[in-house]
Write an enzyme that holds these catalytic residues in place. Sequence first.
Site, mmCIF file in Angstrom:
data_model
loop_
_atom_site.group_PDB
_atom_site.id
_atom_site.type_symbol
_atom_site.label_atom_id
_atom_site.label_comp_id
_atom_site.label_asym_id
_atom_site.label_seq_id
_atom_site.Cartn_x
_atom_site.Cartn_y
_atom_site.Cartn_z
ATOM 1 N N GLU A 41 0.820 -1.211 0.000
ATOM 2 C CA GLU A 41 0.000 0.000 0.000
ATOM 3 C C GLU A 41 0.858 1.268 0.000
ATOM 4 O O GLU A 41 0.432 2.323 -0.448
ATOM 5 C CB GLU A 41 -0.917 -0.010 1.234
ATOM 6 N N HIS B 247 7.915 -27.278 -0.824
ATOM 7 C CA HIS B 247 7.335 -28.445 -1.493
ATOM 8 C C HIS B 247 6.253 -28.033 -2.485
ATOM 9 O O HIS B 247 5.497 -28.864 -2.973
ATOM 10 C CB HIS B 247 6.790 -29.414 -0.442
ATOM 11 N N LYS C 14 -14.258 0.461 -3.855
ATOM 12 C CA LYS C 14 -15.345 0.880 -2.958
ATOM 13 C C LYS C 14 -16.407 1.659 -3.735
ATOM 14 O O LYS C 14 -17.597 1.425 -3.555
ATOM 15 C CB LYS C 14 -14.794 1.772 -1.839
HETATM 16 O O1 PA5 Z 1 -3.702 1.348 5.855
HETATM 17 C C1 PA5 Z 1 -4.853 1.721 5.705
HETATM 18 O O2 PA5 Z 1 -5.152 2.911 5.735
HETATM 19 C C2 PA5 Z 1 -5.978 0.731 5.491
HETATM 20 O O3 PA5 Z 1 -5.547 -0.571 5.442
HETATM 21 C C3 PA5 Z 1 -6.979 0.843 6.626
HETATM 22 O O4 PA5 Z 1 -6.359 0.504 7.820
HETATM 23 C C4 PA5 Z 1 -8.193 -0.063 6.378
HETATM 24 O O5 PA5 Z 1 -8.786 0.243 5.157
HETATM 25 C C5 PA5 Z 1 -9.221 0.099 7.477
HETATM 26 O O6 PA5 Z 1 -9.631 1.422 7.582
HETATM 27 P P1 PA5 Z 1 -10.386 1.929 8.867
HETATM 28 O O7 PA5 Z 1 -9.482 1.783 10.028
HETATM 29 O O8 PA5 Z 1 -10.726 3.353 8.582
HETATM 30 O O9 PA5 Z 1 -11.614 1.063 9.024
#
Ligand code: PA5
Length: 430
Positions: free
Chosen positions: A282, A303, A417
């Site tokens: 990310e 394996h 989303k």
């Molecule tokens: O790193 C990030 O920003 C995401 O992985 C969030 O942690 C994830 O989408 C969850 O978001 P939230 O904590 O707002 O529910």
Amino acid sequence: MENITLNLQGSFIEENELKEIKPEIMAAQEMLLDRKGASSEMTGWLDCMYRMDKKELEDIKRAGRYIQENSQAFILLGIGGSYLGAKAAIEAVRGDFHNELCSPRVYYAGQNLSGPYLKKLIQLVKEKEICIIVISKSGTTLETALAFRVFRDLMEEKYKEESKNRIFVVTDKEKGALKTMSDLKGYKTFVVPDDIGGRYSVITPVGLLPMAAAGLDIDKFMEGLRSAAEEYGSRNFETNPCLLYAGARNILNRRNKEIEILVNYEPSCISIAEWWKQLYGESEGKEGKGIFPASLNFTTDLHSMGQFVQEGREILFETTLRIENCEDDLEVPFDSNDFDKLNYIAGKSFSYINSKAFEGTFLAHKEGNVPGLIITIPKMDEFYLAKLFYFFMMSCGISGYTIKVDPFTQPGVEAYKKNMFRLLGKKERI
Ligand code: PA5
């Protein structure tokens, strides 16, 4: 005190390549530490361990004790950065089969949209004494919010008024539906700091509360964080492993090594790799750039995927996570019949055999032209785990700035989303 070390001997990286990349890495580190880079307002994780209020830490410990004393199981609701770090920590420190061997049991929900998963989880926990920890920084994430709606019903039916004492929330200090609801219902809440994003939040209440509830020593974890901030904040390229790791990854990537595989030899570390994949994927995977983070669990995957690593396309490099001292170990028994012809290793410990498997694999992959980095952690406890988390986060921030992306945003996760909400018929608020 021993340190986490990085070994580049099997990386095929020459001294002069490190020298060449050094100015870029140092410039990226300066941007990060001096808060001059993109989204520098999201780098609160760099020093939050020094700013954490004592009272907040005590509150977390108190909530953790309450959950331990009053539940046979707790369910952590969260997705991405809101659960991966805690899961990694709990599994790594409590060890294999921890749910069968330790109390309370820990289950996860709100990290998928699977009906069968949720239904079976409810069957599993409904007769037990339970507590819930809901974690969502935005307080609006669909997966987590839906699971919470289901578990809220269950808790209110089972515990009535008392349910509010068994529900703990970690969210923004003022924004979001979860915060509004918590205030109305009277849930105990903890704050995700504004200046720390999801995948860097394991060192905040996001990670600390579930760790405390699972019986981990969070004082020791905080101590590890302080030690890490000091050690990995060093501006010495040659001795700071965070800088060398960032440098090595980028040298290899420029040689068209497009995939980094994080390898472990301990099943209790599988979730560390899941957390690491989110962190790097990310943070770096944007604008057509980034190294694809993958993971393999050895010797199991030798394996299966071992064939590809050894002889497949030469697009991989391998980073092995080694634990120097494993506490629980056992020896191979002697068998006077020796039908299985294993007496040649009778009396040897499994750790020893595992270490030979690692050495043999490392050598074989080197012969197969797979560059290998080795990260060694002296032992797996709260102190070193905190250092490892911080090591990876620091190196990730530096690596992101080196390839000139913003390591603290994730614009790409919005695309699915938008489509999903449209297909579900969600109405935009006017
Ligand atoms: O790193 C990030 O920003 C995401 O992985 C969030 O942690 C994830 O989408 C969850 O978001 P939230 O904590 O707002 O529910």
